[in-house]
Structures are given as structure tokens and as C-alpha cells.
Design a protein around this motif. Structure first.
Motif, short mmCIF file in Angstrom:
data_model
loop_
_atom_site.label_atom_id
_atom_site.label_comp_id
_atom_site.label_asym_id
_atom_site.label_seq_id
_atom_site.Cartn_x
_atom_site.Cartn_y
_atom_site.Cartn_z
N PRO A 1 0.80 -1.23 0.00
CA PRO A 1 0.00 0.00 0.00
C PRO A 1 0.83 1.28 0.00
CG PRO A 1 0.02 -1.00 2.18
CD PRO A 1 0.66 -2.00 1.25
N GLU A 2 2.10 1.18 0.38
CA GLU A 2 2.97 2.36 0.39
C GLU A 2 3.16 2.92 -1.01
OE1 GLU A 2 7.55 3.55 1.67
OE2 GLU A 2 6.58 1.79 2.57
N ARG A 3 3.24 2.03 -2.00
CA ARG A 3 3.43 2.46 -3.39
C ARG A 3 2.19 2.24 -4.26
NH1 ARG A 3 9.13 -0.59 -4.58
NH2 ARG A 3 7.77 -2.35 -4.01
N ASP A 4 1.27 1.40 -3.78
CA ASP A 4 0.09 1.07 -4.58
C ASP A 4 -1.18 1.60 -3.92
OD1 ASP A 4 1.76 -0.31 -6.27
OD2 ASP A 4 1.21 -2.30 -5.52
N ASP A 5 -1.66 2.76 -4.40
CA ASP A 5 -2.96 3.20 -3.91
C ASP A 5 -4.05 2.43 -4.66
OD1 ASP A 5 -3.52 4.49 -6.40
OD2 ASP A 5 -2.51 6.30 -5.71
N PRO A 6 -5.30 2.46 -4.20
CA PRO A 6 -6.35 1.65 -4.83
C PRO A 6 -6.50 1.90 -6.33
CG PRO A 6 -7.11 2.44 -2.71
CD PRO A 6 -5.79 3.12 -2.97
N ALA A 7 -6.40 3.16 -6.75
CA ALA A 7 -6.56 3.46 -8.18
C ALA A 7 -5.44 2.82 -9.01
CB ALA A 7 -6.57 4.97 -8.39
N LYS A 8 -4.22 2.85 -8.49
CA LYS A 8 -3.10 2.26 -9.20
C LYS A 8 -3.25 0.74 -9.29
CE LYS A 8 1.97 2.10 -9.28
NZ LYS A 8 3.22 2.54 -8.60
N VAL A 9 -3.73 0.13 -8.21
CA VAL A 9 -3.96 -1.31 -8.21
C VAL A 9 -5.00 -1.68 -9.27
CG1 VAL A 9 -4.66 -3.31 -6.84
CG2 VAL A 9 -3.36 -1.48 -5.78
N GLY A 10 -6.07 -0.88 -9.34
CA GLY A 10 -7.11 -1.14 -10.32
C GLY A 10 -6.60 -1.01 -11.75
N GLU A 11 -5.85 0.06 -12.02
CA GLU A 11 -5.31 0.27 -13.37
C GLU A 11 -4.43 -0.90 -13.78
OE1 GLU A 11 -2.65 3.61 -15.81
OE2 GLU A 11 -3.07 3.86 -13.66
N TYR A 12 -3.63 -1.38 -12.84
CA TYR A 12 -2.72 -2.49 -13.12
C TYR A 12 -3.50 -3.78 -13.39
CZ TYR A 12 0.98 -5.95 -12.18
OH TYR A 12 1.87 -7.00 -12.27
N ALA A 13 -4.43 -4.12 -12.50
CA ALA A 13 -5.18 -5.38 -12.64
C ALA A 13 -6.06 -5.37 -13.87
CB ALA A 13 -6.02 -5.62 -11.38
N HIS A 14 -6.71 -4.23 -14.17
CA HIS A 14 -7.64 -4.17 -15.29
C HIS A 14 -6.92 -4.24 -16.64
CE1 HIS A 14 -10.57 -2.00 -12.36
NE2 HIS A 14 -10.58 -3.32 -12.21
N ALA A 15 -5.63 -3.98 -16.63
CA ALA A 15 -4.87 -4.12 -17.88
C ALA A 15 -4.80 -5.58 -18.32
CB ALA A 15 -3.46 -3.55 -17.70
N ASP B 1 -12.61 -7.37 -15.72
CA ASP B 1 -13.51 -7.84 -14.68
C ASP B 1 -12.84 -8.09 -13.33
OD1 ASP B 1 -15.59 -7.74 -16.44
OD2 ASP B 1 -15.67 -9.91 -16.82
N THR B 2 -11.52 -8.02 -13.31
CA THR B 2 -10.79 -8.32 -12.08
C THR B 2 -11.10 -7.29 -10.99
OG1 THR B 2 -8.98 -9.34 -13.31
CG2 THR B 2 -8.50 -8.66 -11.05
N LEU B 3 -11.42 -7.78 -9.80
CA LEU B 3 -11.58 -6.90 -8.65
C LEU B 3 -10.19 -6.57 -8.12
CD1 LEU B 3 -14.46 -8.76 -6.76
CD2 LEU B 3 -14.66 -6.79 -8.28
N ALA B 4 -9.96 -5.32 -7.74
CA ALA B 4 -8.65 -4.90 -7.27
C ALA B 4 -8.80 -4.11 -5.99
CB ALA B 4 -7.96 -4.04 -8.34
N ALA B 5 -7.93 -4.38 -5.02
CA ALA B 5 -8.07 -3.73 -3.72
C ALA B 5 -6.74 -3.73 -2.98
CB ALA B 5 -9.13 -4.43 -2.89
N THR B 6 -6.68 -2.96 -1.92
CA THR B 6 -5.57 -2.95 -0.98
C THR B 6 -6.09 -2.44 0.35
OG1 THR B 6 -3.25 -2.30 -0.66
CG2 THR B 6 -4.73 -0.64 -1.58
N ALA B 7 -5.19 -2.24 1.31
CA ALA B 7 -5.59 -1.75 2.63
C ALA B 7 -4.31 -1.33 3.36
CB ALA B 7 -6.33 -2.84 3.41
N ASP B 8 -4.44 -0.93 4.63
CA ASP B 8 -3.23 -0.65 5.39
C ASP B 8 -2.58 -1.98 5.77
OD1 ASP B 8 -4.62 -1.64 7.64
OD2 ASP B 8 -5.24 0.36 8.24
N VAL B 9 -1.32 -1.92 6.18
CA VAL B 9 -0.55 -3.15 6.40
C VAL B 9 -1.18 -4.06 7.45
CG1 VAL B 9 1.66 -4.06 7.21
CG2 VAL B 9 1.62 -2.18 5.57
N PRO B 10 -1.63 -3.56 8.61
CA PRO B 10 -2.24 -4.47 9.58
C PRO B 10 -3.45 -5.22 9.03
CG PRO B 10 -1.69 -2.41 10.64
CD PRO B 10 -1.50 -2.19 9.17
#
Length: 223
Positions: free
Chosen positions: A119-133, A137-146
Motif C-alpha cells: 500500500p505504500e506504493r500502490d494506492d487503490p486506483a493504481k492497483v485497479g489500473e494495473y489489474a484491469h490491464a 472484470d478483475t476486482l482490485a483492492a488494498t488496505a493498510d498493512v495491519p
């Protein structure tokens, strides 16, 4: 006196036996109403495992909770967008499988969830752009480390930050070691199995289609 003692022993044994049967009835997991098919790529567990409550941030900014995954068979893969090899290769292979079930109605279509553990380098939007490439239909997500650690642990996965040679001068010079397996969640949101490398997209697609069909048939025939 002897007969009376024997009678007491028999009553106690009978009560203990009935108690054991009751405990087995109330504590044992309910059997599946639809027998699951034989699978090639998916290793199914003898009994599905409950996944503790979690909350991840999806690429569109909304929360993804356990309830959102119910109703579908779901594949869960952990990775990060800076991953040099395993992540892009895995997502490309899974995209081949996803293409095989796009004809299914959206209401029952299997899902793929990609969760970034960086999550330090991958915000949700970046994760989505990467996965959708790889597949839209891929769901993409992240969260804080804990939250990510709890989620990964609940699936039997781990991840860890590995500093690079210049980490002291550049705190963003690091990689992420993470489990490469793929968790398989059933339509009740429980972990039902696991897929391990090497991946076979054709077998994965066939397994997910068969599992979806079995669950749909079970839902149609249940009272």
C-alpha cells in the motif's frame, strides 16, 4: 446392590452417548447440499474454512467486505504492481481462464480478486489500473498493512518487505516477497481450496465452471 450399580452405569453411559451424538449434531459443520466435482487445478479442502471479517479498499474507492464476495466462486491472489515476474505472469494466465467464463451470467460468474500487499506504493486506483490491464472484470483492492496482514493470514498467506541495496538512501527501494498461491472462496465466502503453481489456465477455467455449475444446481434443487 450389584444390579442397581449396573443400572446406574448403563444410565450414565446412555446419557453420555446421547450427549456425544447431540454434540456431533450441533457442532459438526453442515454437509454440502451439492457434491462438488472432481477438480484438476483446484485442491479442495475436506471442509471449507470460515474467513474472518475483513475490509479492503477497492480501486473505485468503495469498501470490499466478506459479504461482497458471497454468491460467487472467487479466486484471491496477493501481489503488488512493481512485481517483476510472478504477479504479471499469474494475472496473465488467470486472464486466460477468465475469458472462458465471461459468457456466464454476471450473477454467478466466478470472480478474481487481486490484492496489493504494497500500500505504500500502490494506492487503490493504481492497483485497479494495473489489474484491469490484464482483464477488466478483475476486482482490485488494498488496505493498510495491519489489515492486509490479517487478511493474508486468514487465507494461509504471508508477505514481507525486502529492502533493496539503496534502501537507506531511498526508502522506496524495496520489493515484496509474498505467497504465490491462489485462494479459492466458495459462494458462502469460505475458503474452499487452493491453487498452486504452475498454473494451467484451461484446467482452472474448467474447474471454476464445474464448481459454479455444481453450486447453481444445488441452489436449484434445495428446498
Amino acid at each position: 446392590m450389584f444390579n442397581k450399580k449396573i443400572g446406574y452405569i448403563l444410565v450414565i453411559a446412555l446419557a453420555a452417548g446421547l450427549g456425544l451424538l447431540a454434540a456431533q449434531h450441533w457442532l459438526a459443520p453442515a454437509p454440502s447440499k451439492a457434491a462438488l466435482p472432481q477438480t484438476r487445478a483446484v485442491t479442495l479442502f475436506p471442509q471449507s474454512r470460515e474467513v474472518p471479517a475483513f475490509s479492503l479498499r477497492q480501486s473505485d474507492g468503495t469498501q470490499l467486505t466478506a459479504g461482497e464476495l458471497k454468491g460467487h466462486w472467487t479466486l484471491v491472489f496477493l501481489g503488488f504492481t512493481s512485481c517483476p515476474d510472478v504477479c504479471p505472469t499469474t494475472l496473465a494466465e488467470l486472464a486466460q481462464a477468465q475469458k472462458q467464463w465471461t459468457a456466464l451470467p454476471e450473477s454467478i460468474r466466478p470472480r478474481l480478486l487481486f490484492v496489493s500487499v504494497d500500500p505504500e506504493r500502490d494506492d487503490p486506483a493504481k492497483v485497479g489500473e494495473y489489474a484491469h490491464a490484464f482483464h477488466p472484470d478483475t476486482l482490485a483492492a488494498t488496505a493498510d498493512v495491519p489489515a492486509l496482514e490479517n487478511f493474508a493470514k486468514s487465507l494461509g498467506f504471508v508477505f514481507i518487505k525486502v529492502p533493496g541495496k539503496h534502501f537507506d538512501e531511498n526508502p522506496r527501494d524495496y520489493s515484496m516477497d509474498h505467497s504465490s498461491g491462489i485462494a479459492v472462496l466458495d459462494p458462502q465466502g469460505r475458503q474452499a481450496g487452493l491453487i498452486r503453481a504452475p498454473l494451467d489456465p484451461v484446467a482452472i477455467a474448467a474447474d471454476m465452471l464445474a464448481l459454479t455449475d455444481a453450486s447453481s444446481e444445488g441452489a436449484r434443487t434445495s428446498p
